[in-house]
Motif scaffolding. Sequence first.
Motif, PDB file in Angstrom:
ATOM      1  N   GLY A  64       0.819  -1.215   0.000  1.00 51.20           N
ATOM      2  CA  GLY A  64       0.000   0.000   0.000  1.00 51.20           C
ATOM      3  C   GLY A  64       0.846   1.256   0.000  1.00 51.20           C
ATOM      4  N   GLU A 119       0.883   3.912  -3.202  1.00 48.13           N
ATOM      5  CA  GLU A 119       0.254   5.216  -3.005  1.00 48.13           C
ATOM      6  C   GLU A 119       1.262   6.330  -2.752  1.00 48.13           C
ATOM      7  OE1 GLU A 119      -2.498   7.924  -3.189  1.00 48.13           O
ATOM      8  OE2 GLU A 119      -2.899   5.796  -3.520  1.00 48.13           O
ATOM      9  N   LEU A 160      -2.224  -1.737  -8.919  1.00 47.05           N
ATOM     10  CA  LEU A 160      -3.329  -1.603  -7.983  1.00 47.05           C
ATOM     11  C   LEU A 160      -4.604  -2.200  -8.553  1.00 47.05           C
ATOM     12  CD1 LEU A 160      -4.377  -0.549  -5.293  1.00 47.05           C
ATOM     13  CD2 LEU A 160      -4.777   1.674  -6.365  1.00 47.05           C
ATOM     14  N   ALA A 175      -3.685   1.298   0.835  1.00 44.11           N
ATOM     15  CA  ALA A 175      -3.435   2.365  -0.131  1.00 44.11           C
ATOM     16  C   ALA A 175      -4.388   3.531   0.105  1.00 44.11           C
ATOM     17  CB  ALA A 175      -3.588   1.820  -1.557  1.00 44.11           C
ATOM     18  N   ARG A 212      -3.353   7.329   1.338  1.00 40.42           N
ATOM     19  CA  ARG A 212      -3.785   8.471   0.534  1.00 40.42           C
ATOM     20  C   ARG A 212      -4.251   9.621   1.418  1.00 40.42           C
ATOM     21  NH1 ARG A 212      -7.786   6.158  -2.881  1.00 40.42           N
ATOM     22  NH2 ARG A 212      -5.989   5.157  -3.880  1.00 40.42           N
TER      23      ARG A 212
END
Length: 288
Positions: free
Chosen positions: A103, A107, A118, A169, A173
């Motif tokens: 992740g 990201e 992804l 992810a 973010r």
Amino acid sequence: MTANTYAERSKLSRIVRRIPVWIVITVLLIVVVYPLFWLLTGSLKTQSEFLNNPTWALPEDWFNFDNYIEAWTVGNLGTYFRNSILAVFPSLFFTIVLGVAAGFALEVMVWKGRGTVLLLFLAGIMIPGQMILLPLFTIYFRAGLTNSLWPLIITYTVMGLPLTVFMMATYFRSVPREIFEASTLDGASIYRTFISIGFPMVRNAIFTVALVQFFFIWNDLLIALTFTTRDDLRTIQVGLLNFTGQFGQIQYGPTFAAISINVVATLLLYLFLNQRVMKGMTAGAVKG
């Protein structure tokens, strides 16, 4: 109208408006709490009480724990419980470590093709687990792994990775990019940034993802039933099937006791991690 009269009417109006909410909460408590109460009280009953008394009758002896002793020893629940722990926690470890790292890489790190990777992980979520059981069993059988817990650990890890990567992810973010940029400007390597900055900032999210995966693995029946061929390797969910005797006869007391141990263990774990889970569930929804 006096001030006191107006205050009383306002208070009465608020109470009346809350009545439907109280009714809904009461119904939900009955629906959720009563089955658990019925399960726990049933685990204290003898077989004759199940056969001769109504199902809603309370146990005659509230301190009769013979069913728990019988379930743990005669029913071999202790072995099944141990196998579940040995299958769950290694799977969780590999799933969380690999999922958090992936992740972060998808990201935070900038590299060509990360969007495609992804999407491939997302495609893994859409594949039904039942479709891969037979090919996996063939592979494990030819590799000589069927008489161990490794097929369960590997399968749980692989099946848990797509959702874990996607969720992590999303959580990464929500972390401000300025934090990672400042770490890079200070001379930290990408590994140092991940361990010292990224990992601690999604700590609550990790607990949330781990709990989701824990319940998936702990409550699994199909995978464990497919890949465990010996009784001493069965997990607790598969082991509960053994409490049905010959010709469908069931010892209700030990069965209820075994289910109670299973339910209470997972419930205590959730209550212990409840606050972290609540924080983790909202972490990915807010852009920092």
